[in-house]
Structure formats: C-alpha cells, structure tokens
Write an enzyme that holds these catalytic residues in place. Structure first.
Site, short mmCIF file in Angstrom:
data_model
loop_
_atom_site.label_atom_id
_atom_site.label_comp_id
_atom_site.label_asym_id
_atom_site.label_seq_id
_atom_site.Cartn_x
_atom_site.Cartn_y
_atom_site.Cartn_z
N SER A 17 -4.67 -8.21 8.18
CA SER A 17 -4.08 -6.88 8.33
C SER A 17 -3.46 -6.83 9.71
O SER A 17 -4.14 -7.04 10.72
CB SER A 17 -5.18 -5.83 8.19
OG SER A 17 -4.69 -4.60 8.64
N ASP A 73 -7.20 4.55 12.38
CA ASP A 73 -5.86 5.11 12.28
C ASP A 73 -5.82 6.41 11.48
O ASP A 73 -5.08 7.34 11.81
CB ASP A 73 -4.89 4.07 11.70
CG ASP A 73 -4.59 2.95 12.70
OD1 ASP A 73 -4.69 3.23 13.92
OD2 ASP A 73 -4.28 1.83 12.28
N ASP A 94 0.82 -1.21 0.00
CA ASP A 94 0.00 0.00 0.00
C ASP A 94 0.86 1.27 0.00
O ASP A 94 0.67 2.16 -0.82
CB ASP A 94 -0.92 0.04 1.23
CG ASP A 94 -2.13 -0.87 1.06
OD1 ASP A 94 -2.37 -1.35 -0.06
OD2 ASP A 94 -2.82 -1.11 2.07
N ARG A 109 0.18 5.91 16.87
CA ARG A 109 -0.15 6.87 15.79
C ARG A 109 0.21 8.32 16.11
O ARG A 109 0.76 9.02 15.26
CB ARG A 109 -1.63 6.76 15.41
CG ARG A 109 -2.07 5.38 14.94
CD ARG A 109 -1.13 4.76 13.96
NE ARG A 109 -1.59 3.48 13.47
CZ ARG A 109 -0.80 2.54 12.96
NH1 ARG A 109 0.51 2.76 12.87
NH2 ARG A 109 -1.28 1.42 12.53
N1 ARG Z 1 -8.58 -1.77 15.89
C1 ARG Z 1 -7.35 -1.36 16.46
C2 ARG Z 1 -7.34 0.13 16.63
O1 ARG Z 1 -8.10 0.80 16.02
C3 ARG Z 1 -6.16 -1.86 15.70
C4 ARG Z 1 -5.92 -1.29 14.34
C5 ARG Z 1 -4.77 -1.97 13.74
N2 ARG Z 1 -4.50 -1.63 12.42
C6 ARG Z 1 -4.30 -2.57 11.47
N3 ARG Z 1 -3.96 -2.16 10.29
N4 ARG Z 1 -4.41 -3.84 11.70
O2 ARG Z 1 -6.57 0.62 17.40
#
Ligand code: ARG
Length: 434
Positions: free
Chosen positions: A181, A129, A19, A100
């Site tokens: 993912s 994110d 990506d 993040r």
């Molecule tokens: N759901 C979790 C959060 O929003 C994890 C996100 C993880 N990202 C991923 N690309 N798997 O904090």
C-alpha cells in the site's frame, strides 16, 4: 420529472485505483448518489491525471474536478512542517498526514461548488487517514455527511472486490495485485503492507523508488548548501528556487546518495502498531538543516520549549487535527520563532548518511568571542564562580540538611538517605513497591 434532480450529490476523493473506482459504483448503486470525482495533485507519481479523469467519467461520474494542490501543499503545509521540524515519534516526517487536510479542504470546496451534501473517501477502518479526512471535513463544514464506503461495504477481501468491480464494469488492470500500500506526494513516499507486515523482514529492494541503495551510491561525498529565509528553504547551492522545485531537486540529489530511507514501527492513532517504510530524502535533509540553523540562531529558552511544542505539533497533525484551535495556536508559536532563521547550512551526503558540516547566519547568536578558549576578555571568567554559587544554592542547602540528618542531628523523623538512593525506606516508596 428528471430523476437526476432528485439525487443527492457526493464528492469522492478519487485516485484512479481499484478501491476508489469501486467506490464510485458503490456510491451510485448502493447509496443512490450522483458522484463527483475529485482528483488532487499533491506532487505524487501518477499515470496522468487526464487519464484518471477520463476513467471517472467512464464510470459515470456526473462531474470530475482535477485540482492542482501542489503549490498550496508547499506554501501552507510543508513550510509549516519545516518550521515545526515535524517528526512524529522523532522519525516520521508526516508526509501522508500533511496531505490529508489539504485534500479535505478541496473536497469541502468542491462540495460547496456543486451543492453536494456528502463527501466520500476510500480509506479503510484501520488507518489514520480516515481520521484525518473526517476530522478535517468536520472542522471545515460540520453539516457535510462523510461516507467511507471501504469501511462499510462487505467486500473485505480483494477477490470479492474484484468480482464486484467486474460485475459493475470497473476496469481491473492486470497489475492489480500490488504487493504494497503506497501513498506519495512531493514530501515523500509511504510504503506499507505485504511482506513488510513482518517486522523481522528486511524491506525488499523493490519498495524504494526515489532513493538508491546506499551501497550503490557514489564513492565520494556530495555537498549541498541550503539557504533559508525566515525559516523557509529558499536556495540550493546558491541558486534561489521556488520551494517545490527545491524539494524536487533535493529529493533527486539526496536520493541518489542513498539518503532518506526510514523503516519503523509506528503507533497509529487508531491504537495499533504498524510497520512503515518511508522515503523522504529532501524532507529529512531540510529538517536537519533547519534544526542546525535554529541551533545557531534561536535563543536558548525558545529553542528548548520549541522542542517540546514540536512534539505536540507533530502529534496534532498525525492525529488529524490540522484545523484544530490548538494546532493553530502552535502554528502561531512556530511562526513567531522563525524570525531571523535566515542563513545557510552545508550538508554532506555520503552513502545513505547526511550530516551538517557547516552553518552561518547574520542572525547567529553563537559568538566566537564568547565561546573561544583562547581569549577570555569577552567574559569575566571570575564572575562564573558567583553564578555557580548562587544557582547551586538550593542544592547546597538541601545537601547540608541531608548530611546533618544522616548524622542524626537535624531531625527526629526516620532517616532515609536520599543521596544513597535508599529512598525505598520512605513509606510512599513502600506503598508503590507493594
Ligand atoms: N502511516 C502513515 C500515516 O499514517 C502513512 C499512511 C500511508 N497510507 C497508505 N495508504 N500507505 O501517516
């Protein structure tokens, strides 16, 4: 005139994956920007940062910045998360949500260093994110423009993206069809998508990499002692360690006992429910131990109100508001509570479980002399009667009035027996029920 000088610059959070590699080309070709790739090390598993940096250069990035954020992640983010016993929806220790804002901070710093006007990330439009990156970037420099190529391009399906990649010279590895993912860092791993999208499907064994199946964990318990200094984990089994090392070591100990797996349905900030799996052995163990120390050492009212504020802290961080004034005010509260959170907690790990089996502190408010059933000199038990009478006075007064009303003696208004739960007789209750 050199064409390059006319181009605006964008700093991209680059992971080396498909990506964000396609993002480089898209930003160059579709947006006409010079791309600076920023690689952040937050303690994740990776194939080598230098190789990833090389890939970014090969894809034509005008600069590549490799930033080791691990120590800052620990001292500024994880330490605060432990102080706040951070658990979104009482289950998720916020691992992605914590990284993040830190990555965003370095994106902004890198943009300033290179005179870039834009910042880009590779998040989709369905997750949390994107909210975290963009809200953090805005908080740190509202003049920067944020670009989210994956949200904007028309390469929705993987085959289209792969075709675009091949056409633009982006290497597509054989193992591209990743079934999940995954996001990971020192605090743990998040695994989602693929077969996990069916909430009825048990997580397949191959999603777990830092925890063993509890069935395969040792047949005897493992004990660990976590030493805290002012709320910060400082030692493991008596050995003082920098927190990053302590976490890595505890991840391996607790993970090998099968502890640290989470399988949950989670409410994303963007409004949808998703099925998420996490591995957070050290994180869960440290928060459990930290809570046990607070139980021993925190004054009651502080403890009770802290529980409520912990939820708000977790919500703020989950929702991308790390740099919000409210979250910072909550941090100040949390910090104020950590004085005296110094002591040791003993954990027993056994086949996927972790329980607190001991705690001690020079600052303990727990007083055996007060709590004991054996010696009543420390507290005058007779004084308890006066306390009970006075604290119960409002309830007694109310109960006496209700009893009088039930007999029809105290009021001319229609009687409704609250004690019987028959409050449906009240006009307000009828209004609600209809
Ligand atoms: N759901 C979790 C959060 O929003 C994890 C996100 C993880 N990202 C991923 N690309 N798997 O904090």
């Amino acid at each position: 005139m050199n064409n390059r000088q006319l181009k605006e610059k964008v700093v991209l959070a680059y992971s080396g994956g498909l990506d964000t590699s396609v993002c480089i080309k898209w930003l160059q070709d579709e947006m006409g920007l010079d791309v600076i790739a920023m690689l952040g090390n937050v303690g994740q598993e990776h194939d080598g940062l230098e190789e990833i940096a090389q890939k970014a250069r090969m894809l034509g990035c005008v600069a590549v910045e490799v930033v080791d954020m691990t120590e800052e992640f620990v001292s500024e983010y994880i330490v605060r998360a432990i102080a706040a016993n951070a658990m979104y929806e009482n289950k998720y220790p916020l691992l992605s949500a914590l990284s993040r804002p830190l990555i965003s901070k370095h994106l902004v710093e890198t943009a300033h260093k290179h005179g870039a006007t834009c910042v880009a990330h590779g998040c989709t439009g369905k997750g949390n994110d994107q909210v975290r990156f963009e809200t953090s970037i805005t908080a740190l420099d509202p003049s920067l423009k944020v670009i989210a190529p994956v949200r904007e391009w028309d390469l929705g399906m993987r085959p289209d993206e792969i075709a675009y990649a091949k056409m633009h010279g982006v290497p597509v590895s054989q193992s591209i069809e990743k079934p999940y993912s995954i996001d990971d860092n020192l605090w743990g791993r998040a695994i989602e998508a693929g077969v996990l999208e069916d909430p009825w499907t048990e997580p397949p064994a191959d999603i777990w990499t830092i925890t063993v199946d509890p069935l395969d964990a040792p047949d005897t318990p493992t004990y660990v002692e976590i030493g805290f200094a002012e709320g910060v984990p400082a030692s493991l089994d008596g050995e003082e360690l920098p927190l990053s090392e302590l976490i890595a070591k505890l991840n391996s100990i607790a993970g090998s006992c099968g502890y640290g797996r989470i399988d949950m349905i989670e409410n994303r900030y963007v409004g949808l429910k998703s099925r998420e799996c996490y591995e957070v052995p050290a994180g869960l163990a440290l928060i459990q131990a930290h809570k046990a120390l607070e139980d021993l050492c925190l004054e009651r009212d502080v403890l009770h109100h802290k529980l409520a504020l912990e939820q708000l802290w977790a919500d703020q961080v989950y929702n991308g508001r790390w740099f919000s004034p409210f979250k910072q005010a909550l941090d100040a509260f949390m910090a104020a509570t950590q004085h005296g959170m110094t002591g040791t907690v003993r954990l027993k790990l056994y086949k996927g479980g972790c329980v607190v089996v001991g705690r001690k502190s020079a600052y303990a408010l727990y007083d055996p002399a007060l709590a004991t059933y054996e010696d009543d000199k420390a507290l005058d038990q007779k004084a308890a009667k006066g306390f009970i009478d006075i604290q119960g006075l409002p309830i007694k007064t109310w109960a006496m009035r209700e009893a009088a009303r039930a007999k029809g003696g105290a009021s001319t208004s229609p009687t409704f027996d609250v004690l019987d739960g028959a409050s449906a007789e009240h006009p307000l209750a009828r209004a609600v029920n209809c």
